[in-house]
Each structure stands twice: as C-alpha cells, then as structure tokens.
Motif scaffolding. Structure first.
Motif, PDB file in Angstrom:
ATOM      1  N   SER A   1      -4.128   1.955   1.916  1.00  0.00           N
ATOM      2  CA  SER A   1      -4.475   1.936   0.489  1.00  0.00           C
ATOM      3  C   SER A   1      -5.224   0.534   0.118  1.00  0.00           C
ATOM      4  O   SER A   1      -4.676  -0.441   0.621  1.00  0.00           O
ATOM      5  CB  SER A   1      -3.296   2.147  -0.333  1.00  0.00           C
ATOM      6  OG  SER A   1      -2.780   3.404  -0.099  1.00  0.00           O
TER       7      SER A   1
ATOM      8  N   PRO B   1       0.916  -1.133  -0.018  1.00  0.00           N
ATOM      9  CA  PRO B   1      -0.022  -0.043  -0.109  1.00  0.00           C
ATOM     10  C   PRO B   1       0.792   1.188  -0.158  1.00  0.00           C
ATOM     11  O   PRO B   1       1.726   1.392   0.654  1.00  0.00           O
ATOM     12  CB  PRO B   1      -0.796  -0.176   1.112  1.00  0.00           C
ATOM     13  CG  PRO B   1      -0.037  -1.051   2.097  1.00  0.00           C
ATOM     14  CD  PRO B   1       0.727  -1.991   1.339  1.00  0.00           C
TER      15      PRO B   1
ATOM     16  N   HIS C   1      -9.596   3.707   0.144  1.00  0.00           N
ATOM     17  CA  HIS C   1      -8.640   3.334   1.191  1.00  0.00           C
ATOM     18  C   HIS C   1      -9.383   2.612   2.418  1.00  0.00           C
ATOM     19  O   HIS C   1     -10.794   3.151   2.402  1.00  0.00           O
ATOM     20  CB  HIS C   1      -8.105   4.749   1.962  1.00  0.00           C
ATOM     21  CG  HIS C   1      -7.067   5.244   1.126  1.00  0.00           C
ATOM     22  ND1 HIS C   1      -7.060   5.532   0.059  1.00  0.00           N
ATOM     23  CD2 HIS C   1      -5.628   5.461   1.529  1.00  0.00           C
ATOM     24  CE1 HIS C   1      -5.914   6.125  -0.635  1.00  0.00           C
ATOM     25  NE2 HIS C   1      -5.114   5.890   0.404  1.00  0.00           N
TER      26      HIS C   1
END
Length: 846
Positions: free
Chosen positions: A202, A46, A124
């Motif tokens: 993320s 992420p 997210h």
C-alpha cells in the motif's frame, strides 16, 4: 515530568540541584519527546504488505531488514499450471554481490496469475525483480513475456535478448479499486516467463494527488485513474539513498550520471536534522526523507560577474507517454530570506518562473515539492531535459538549486505503460474472442425474444405457487418498465458507431426492461458527477441516479476500452435476461446511445452487507436477528440461481460486498459478471479458469479448476463466518493462524469455543442453540471436498431453523444444554415428514 521526578528522587539527600543539570535533563527530555512524536507522525504502516521471493526454498531477508516470504509459503497466491522453480548456481550465489532476491526464480510455461487480497483500496506499489539465472533445463535469457494486472499492461514482450543479463527492477504505482489485485504473466508463444521477487505494498493516500498542473496549457490533468511507472528517482548532490534509509522503502540514485555538464553544478549539503517540514503536514517525510532535502545541486562558482547558465539533467523518455515530474526543493544555500529566485524548465519550456522558496515556505531549509505533467508532444528524440537557472530579471548573485527529482511515466489511453497494447492479448486473440461473443449474443438475443414473448403469460411459479414468497416480478404498470410492444419499437440496433460497441449491446438487450435515452441517463446522474459514484469495477463505474419523481437508481456505465469489463458486462446481461427473484438485484432497463453501454438497476439504499458488519464506522452494526434474516435472504437468492432453471447458474463471486440491502434490509445477491451456467445432467463440473475473490475461493475449485455449485456453497460458508465474527475473509496484518477467516473460525468451532471470536456487538444477543445451528451450517459449507458440502437448499433450511431457535424465547446466558435444541429439531423433522416436505440430507443422517 517523569525526568524531573526521577531527578528529584535521586537527588533527595542533596540540598541543592545544579541548574545546569536541570537544564540538561530538560533538553534531553524535550528532544526525545519531539523525536518520538515525529517518528509516530511520519511512520506509515501499509495495510497491504506482500513481499514474495519467488522460487526460493526459504524466507529471504534483505539488507533493509525486510523479510520476503518463500515460495512454499506464498504458493497460495499463485495460480499456475506448472510448478517450476530454479535457483542460481552455487558459484554465483556465493561470489555475487547481488541482492539475494535475484538468486531464485519461478518459471511459467503458460499464463499464470498471482492474486493478492486488498484490504484498503487505493494506490499500491508493484515492484518486480528480474534476473535471467539459468540451470540445466531453462535458459531465462531467451524468455519473452508480458506482465499485466486486471486492467493495466506493465510490460509487453519483455526480454533480455537485446541487453546484457543484468538485474532489472521495475516499480509501479497502480490503483487497486476492488479487494483483489492480480499480476498476470503471459509468455510469448513458444517461450517462457519468469519472476524473481514481487512486492505489493500500500502507498500513502497523500503520496500522489488526483490532479496535477499540465505544462503548456497550464490546466489540471486528472491522474486518479492512471497507473504510474517510476522511471527515475534522483538525489541531487548526494549519495545513494537505499530503502533502509527511506521512509517508504524507496531507492534514490545519485544524479551525477544524468548531468549534461558536470562542471555547471556544485553540490551543497547540510545536516539532515536541520531540514524542517511544514507545520500543516501538507508535506511529510513520506513524500521524501530529510536526506533528500539536505543535499542539492547549485550553480557552480565562476569568475564571471552575473554568470547566467542552467544546470541540465538529461534522461531517456519513451515517446507517446505523458510524464509526472516531481521536483523537490529546500533552500539550504541562502543566508537570508528572499535572496534566491530562479526558473525551472522542462524540455526547454518554462515550467516554473521566478521561483521564490522563501515566500512559499516562510523559512530556510524547509521542504517543498512541485508536481508537473509533461505532455507526450514535448518528448522529442526520446529525451527529457530538466533544467534550473537564475532569474535574469532580478539582480544579486545568480543561483538555482534542485534537491531531488522523480519522473514517473503515466499510463496511456490503451491502459498500458509499455506501448499501445491493451491489458488483454494480441488482435488475433481479440478477433477470436469477439467471434465467440457474437455467437453468444445471438443465442442471448433469441432467448430474450422468447422471454419477451412469454412475459404476458402467467409465469409458472404463479401457477404452481412454489417459492411464491421468494419472487418479486417486475411491475408492468411501473413508470420504469416498458411493454414488449414498446421494446419492439425502440432504437436498438439503429445507432451507428465506429467500434460497433452499441450494436453488439443492442442485439442482446431485448427483454431487459425500459429503454433509457442517453440524455435521460445524463440528467439522472447529473452528467456522471464524480461524487455520485457508488462503486467501481473492471466494467467501469456505478453511479447513483434519480428520476424526475425522485426514484433512485443504480446506473452501471460500461467501459468499452476494458476487454475484461466488457466480457463481465455481457455475461451479466445474458444472466439477467433469464433471472427474476426477490433476492436478486433487479434490472430496471438499459441505454444504447453514443457508443455507451449502460444498465440501470434498482438502488439498494443500505448498500453492501459488509458495511453493516465492519466496513463503515459511520454505520451501526446490525443485530443478530437481522444478520440471520440477511443470510436467509442471500441463501434464497443463491438457491434460486442453482435450481431455478433447467440447467442452473453458478454465481462464482459470492462475498459480503455482493450481497446488497434495500431500505427494509432485504438481502439481494448482485454482480453476475463472473457467473457461469451450471454443468448439465451429463456433466459433473464445468472446467474453467479460476476466478473469484481471494479468501472466498473454493480450494477444490482452485486446485482442480473444476467449477460446481458447491463452489458457491464454500464461498457462502465464508460469508456466514464473516457475518458472525465481523472481520474480513483475509487479513494479512493478523498473526499467521488468524489471517484466513475460514480456517481460524473452524479451528475455534471445533474447540467448542466459537463464542470467544464472535462480534462483540452481538455477543449478548445470540441464543446458544441458534449459534450452534448457524455455526454448523457454516462449518459444513467449508468442507474440503464439494461432495461433502450441503446444497444451498440444505443451508437455507438450517439457517431458517437457527432463526426459529433465536425467536423461541429471550436471549439466554449461554448455558443452555443443547438437549432442548435437539428435541426441537426432531419435532421439526417430524412435522416436515407429516407435511410431505423433503428433509435435508444432513438432517436424515443425524
């Protein structure tokens, strides 16, 4: 083949190598290579990964190996009026099997906000951990509070009063469009709020599609702008799968508690290594790990020939919401292809008929998933039923399977995941806010009328010739501008709407240029075509438009359902009614029809400055001289904001994405939605809630909540180092000492080694004396206290001097002694004194 080479060397004295040994080595090499490639492809790193243990005194490591930062480390993310941290009693901490994330908490007695810098826009995860631990002063079991983002309600009046104080975990998928994501905790009146731990991580872009098939009408439903709450994530026929074993840190619960009739289901299992994923990578372990597809519930064996029944899972659902239902399948029960056909039902309705996994996957034990949207009208008695059963038409042994199930609540029209509550507050507060807006708009309208009246007079700047080259007045003969007489005859205020949205806008719109009809706007944007979107914010979207003669426009369409967007939109109108400058983005006109609020700006064809530094791989980075000219232009725009009117204006959101470039790379400051009038002569600052962008925010403003024009100066200092180093203001992926650009660059500048961190694209273009002058300007902007920072006029003078130094000769090799630079500076100061121009304060003190 390294393995064979090693084998050959080790067996060199031998005459023969046994064939079975060679085959064994080859098989090991192939498996290891295959696993290495698979792990590389399936691994997701992420871009944003914030793990906070709120209230903890030290970092906390959890069972899956992740480390949550402690409160002293994470306090920079938090804006709160109070500093309250509590820990669980020692007896609970030592004897409890709870995750250590629940053993500390941060408590809020007033509205408090966590702000996270977002390096990559998109969906997210927001994961929230709650447990009402208590101490001698605070009883969290009585806490009642709401949690929201800038644009989405996550929890409304959440409390533990009506339930036992067990740990509560909430998981959301929220779309972050800007470079900042805020999580706001709002206690109910006379109550408190709290949080034990937060994750902001993320999600893979491919995890959730933009559109999904709806049940019933069988058409496509766009969920790209909706938030999701993960309500259920079940592993059918298998055990608990924790974040330790999941590719994306997810937890999958066993399905047994949700089976309506356990006797109808029979668990099936195969080794996870036998599960295959499609070769085209349309489905990877990021969707679900192999451990989910390797187990299933199938129809239980009976002694009845051609038994026909369904396996049913029953779950609680909240009426009034749509749900995204993700079904995971892998045929691990069939012996041959095309021998399993079955149906899927959602709340008694046929969702998938005659499902043949073999035809879809072209194999057995191949992962497959199907997404469906269950309409709110199908949720009856707060119940959601998912069923699989045999196809009654086809012959053969009836069977049906389901391997995994995810159910996600979709945000409603009120931008909420918890009832019909907007991201703001109660209707009582909204009325107060609207009253304040009404007074502000009345003042704005009066001001706009004065501006309209004075537009035909020769402006003061033309009479005095001061700052003449900085201004670009609107051309009254342009086809895009209207005269005051036309504005007096337009239809502002005549549109009737239920919400009063248009009439509010109308009263403030006089003096803002051409009036566009909604039909003209539709035509210019090709009916708001999605591929024409060039920006998104809390107010709504910005579209690229074009008039009949081909002139391009930037068209900002307000979102009337967004309270925050509305406030920023109205602020921008109020500011633009009194601003006109060559280095500020110009307003062309507006539209007020069909309950719409639309502003039309000049189009800046070269986009934001950031894209020309590092933000777009398809754009060639601009040269050092161009960067200097852009910084000078932006500084002129900000200097005008601070000094161009009697009171002055503070931008409050200076950053490289709000500095736009036109076709000639002339820089113009944009986005005045957060702007504030500067303090009057009798004031030293404006007391206001902290707003701005993480990484650019003045730390003194953050600490004291006292806004001055020196807050813009600090933000501009960050911009200067961003221009020099071509990296974001905040990059959490870097080592700790490099995360914050301002701190990192100042450290290297003080070492005298700034040249080691500048953008390689311009490293060979910069004269050392020009670099030193530029860096000194940036360094002074970032002083810890506002009183020690220069004015924007001082910064502008220093940047123009850096450009003069750059232009005085060819690029040198970086060995100039600086003596010539100082002598040139003295010469320049002498010439300024002779000409009667004011000398900046920092030059006087050298």
């Amino acid at each position: 083949m390294p393995a064979l080479a090693i084998l050959a060397r080790s067996m060199a004295p031998c005459k023969r190598v046994p064939m079975f040994l060679i085959l064994f080595i080859l098989s090991i090499t192939r498996v290891a290579t295959t696993n290495a490639i698979a792990s590389k492809v399936d691994r997701f790193v992420p871009q944003d990964n914030y793990l906070l243990s709120c209230g903890a005194s030290a970092a906390v490591q959890v069972d899956d190996g992740r480390t949550f930062r402690s409160d002293p480390e994470s306090v920079s993310f938090l804006s709160t009026l109070t500093d309250i941290k509590i820990a669980a009693k020692a007896s609970l901490a030592s004897a409890s099997p709870l995750s250590p994330l629940y053993l500390d908490a941060r408590v809020f007695s007033d509205i408090s906000t966590y702000s996270f810098f977002i390096s990559q826009p998109g969906r997210h995860w927001i994961r929230l951990y709650f447990l009402p631990i208590t101490d001698s002063q605070y009883n969290l079991t009585t806490a009642t509070f709401s949690v929201s983002t800038d644009s989405m309600v996550l929890l409304h009046d959440f409390s533990f009063i009506a339930s036992p104080p067990n740990p509560v975990f909430r998981e959301y998928l929220v779309s972050a469009q800007g470079d900042n994501l805020k999580i706001i905790f709002t206690p109910k009146k006379n109550s408190i709020a709290f949080i034990n731990a937060i994750e902001v991580v993320s999600a893979p872009p491919s995890l959730i599609p933009n559109t999904t098939t709806r049940m019933g009408p069988q058409d496509q439903f766009d969920i790209s702008n909706n938030a999701l709450q993960v309500v259920y994530r079940l592993n059918m026929g298998g055990a608990l799968v924790t974040s330790f074993n999941d590719t994306l840190g997810r937890t999958w619960q066993p399905d047994a508690p949700f089976l309506k009739l356990e006797a109808a289901a029979e668990a099936a299992w195969v080794p996870p290594r036998t599960i295959k994923y499609p070769d085209d990578k349309t489905l990877t372990p990021l969707i679900a790990p192999a451990s989910i597809y390797s187990t299933a519930q199938q129809m239980a064996s009976t002694n009845i020939t051609n038994a026909r029944f369904n396996i049913t899972w029953q779950m609680v659902a909240e009426p009034g919401f749509r749900y995204l239902i993700r079904l995971h399948f892998s045929d691990i029960v069939s012996k041959t292809l095309n021998s399993l056909y079955f149906n899927v039902y959602i709340n008694g309705m046929m969702a998938v008929a005659n499902l043949d996994l073999s035809s879809l996957t072209m194999g057995l034990a191949v992962a497959y998933y199907k997404d469906l949207i269950a309409e709110s009208s199908s949720i009856i008695n707060s119940t959601l039923l998912v069923q699989v059963g045999p196809n009654t038409i086809d012959s053969g042994d009836p069977n049906a399977i389901l391997n995994g199930l995810e159910i996600m609540k979709i945000s409603n029209e009120a931008s909420s995941l918890d009832g019909l509550f907007s991201p703001k507050t109660s209707s009582e507060v909204s009325k107060t806010t609207l009253t304040g807006i009404a007074f502000a708009l009345a003042a704005t309208a009066a001001l706009a009328v004065v501006i309209c009246y004075r537009r035909n007079r020769k402006p003061e700047w033309q009479r005095t010739n001061s700052f003449h080259s900085w201004f670009l007045p609107l051309n009254s003969s342009s086809s895009f501008m209207s005269s005051c007489s036309r504005l007096s005859r337009n239809r502002f205020g005549s549109t009737r709407t239920k919400s009063g949205f248009s009439s509010v806008f109308a009263s403030s719109a006089y003096g803002l240029g051409r009036y566009f009809t909604f039909v003209e706007i539709q035509k210019a944007t090709k009916n708001f075509e999605e591929k024409g979107v060039i920006g998104v914010g809390g107010f709504g979207k910005v579209y690229l438009g074009a008039t009949e003669d081909g002139t391009q426009l930037a068209i900002k369409r307000g979102n009337p359902s967004s309270d925050q967007g509305m406030n920023e939109f109205l602020t921008e109108i109020q500011m633009l009614s009194k601003l006109r400058h060559r280095h500020l983005v110009s307003l062309i006109g507006c539209c007020d029809e069909n309950n719409e609020m639309i502003l039309v700006y000049e189009f800046m064809s070269n986009g934001p400055l950031r894209d020309h530094l590092y933000g777009d791989t398809n754009i060639k980075p601009i040269s050092w001289k161009q960067r200097l000219e852009v910084c000078i232009g932006a500084a002129k725009g900000l200097h005008y904001l601070h000094t161009g009117s009697a009171q002055g204006i503070i931008h409050r959101d200076v950053k490289t994405t709000n500095i736009l470039l036109d076709e000639n790379f002339v820089a113009k400051v944009a986005d005045f939605g957060l702007s504030k009038d500067a303090p009057s002569l009798e004031q030293t600052h404006v007391s206001t809630a902290v707003k701005g962008s993480f990484g650019y925010l003045d730390p003194e403003y953050f600490r004291r909540q006292q806004l001055t024009d020196k807050s813009d100066v600090y933000s501009f200092g960050v911009v200067l180092f961003e221009v020099l180093c071509a990296r974001p203001a905040i990059n959490p992926a870097l080592p700790r000492d490099q995360v914050n650009l301002a701190e990192w660059a100042r450290t290297w500048h003080r070492k005298g080694e700034l040249g080691k961190i500048i953008d390689p694209n311009i490293a060979g273009q910069i004269r050392s004396d020009s670099l030193e002058m530029f860096a000194e300007a940036a360094e002074k902007c970032l002083a810890d206290y506002g009183v020690d920072r220069p004015t924007m006029g001082d910064v502008l003078w220093k940047l123009e001097f850096a450009l003069q130094l750059q232009e005085k000769g060819d690029v040198v090799d970086g060995t100039s002694d600086g003596i010539a630079m100082k002598s040139l500076e003295v010469t320049n100061v002498d010439s300024m004194e002779k000409s009667g121009n004011a000398i900046p304060s920092y030059v006087q003190g050298r």
